[in-house]
Design an enzyme around this catalytic site. Sequence first.
Site, PDB file in Angstrom:
ATOM      1  N   CYS A 197      -7.400   8.909  38.552  1.00  0.00           N
ATOM      2  CA  CYS A 197      -8.427   8.363  37.668  1.00  0.00           C
ATOM      3  C   CYS A 197      -7.961   7.019  37.113  1.00  0.00           C
ATOM      4  CB  CYS A 197      -8.705   9.351  36.536  1.00  0.00           C
ATOM      5  SG  CYS A 197      -9.807   8.706  35.253  1.00  0.00           S
ATOM      6  N   CYS A 200      -8.431   6.652  33.359  1.00  0.00           N
ATOM      7  CA  CYS A 200      -7.394   7.380  32.623  1.00  0.00           C
ATOM      8  C   CYS A 200      -6.152   6.520  32.451  1.00  0.00           C
ATOM      9  CB  CYS A 200      -7.038   8.671  33.355  1.00  0.00           C
ATOM     10  SG  CYS A 200      -8.403   9.853  33.501  1.00  0.00           S
TER      11      CYS A 200
END
Length: 313
Positions: A197, A200
């Site tokens: 991600c 993230c």
Amino acid sequence: MKTPSLSVTRIKEGRRLHPCTCTGYSLFLLGVVVVIVMLPMSANGFSPTSTSTSASSVDKARRIHMDRSHSTYLHSTTNTNTNEQTQTTEVSNNRILTNQERILKEVLGIEPETPAEREKRIQTRINKANEIINEKRKSIVVAALAFAAAILNYGWQYTHPITSLSLLSEMQRNSADLNVIGHNGKPTVVDFWAPWCENCKVAAPTLAAIEEEYKGEVNFVMVRGDAEESYNVVGRFGVDAIPHLAIIGSDGVVETALIGPIPRNVLRADLDVLLENSKRLPAEGETVAQKQEIPYTMYDAFRNRPDLRQVSF
């Protein structure tokens, strides 16, 4: 036609200085220098043929002149020298007293220091000077070591950079357990993330800074959303996108979910309100304290299932 040519050649050659002419000029200049040097010597009674005799005569005259001058000086300054002499004939402790020591003794009654006392004073001064030098050396060594440590630390960080993924992994290792939610009187932030991600990774430094700022006041729980053992937790919080930050009060109630990279001031504002709510006491006639709403809300994962908003593990 040849005559003009020859005459021009002769004129040009006539302008050049012959080597004999140069030597003559040199001898002339040397003679001038010798004359200039010899004139003062002749004026003082010197001659090139009687240099040694004249030198001895001048030396004798100079000595006589110095002796007379010295006698005159001593006669005219006898009183001054008596008051300003550097040493006196007075003896104390087998040594001659200086003017300063004599005056201190006669006027103030201060006895001059003994050689042992003087040696002790000098040694004390040397010891203090050495202490100052040693302290300076220690400071220089400490500064040099600190500078070297900073350089080494910079080199280590340069060769071993902390990536966002390593930061997330470190936060995962230091994560609190899910069972602290609603049981230790502290608000909780649950971060759902995955190594692939990108958002993230972008949000990792901000979350790490917030975790450090609220360390000991807020629970921070990291959940790897793509791990098989986390599927039940992902479903319990209604996670459908990451990064997903579940903001939970000290009573275990999920207040909101913040999706994507979140600015630090937003997280700080919500957590400050949750901390304030955790300190509130029920008012008179209330069983539960009135809570203040958090300023920033985004995604309500429990809108269609409000009975599951209270989380407990």
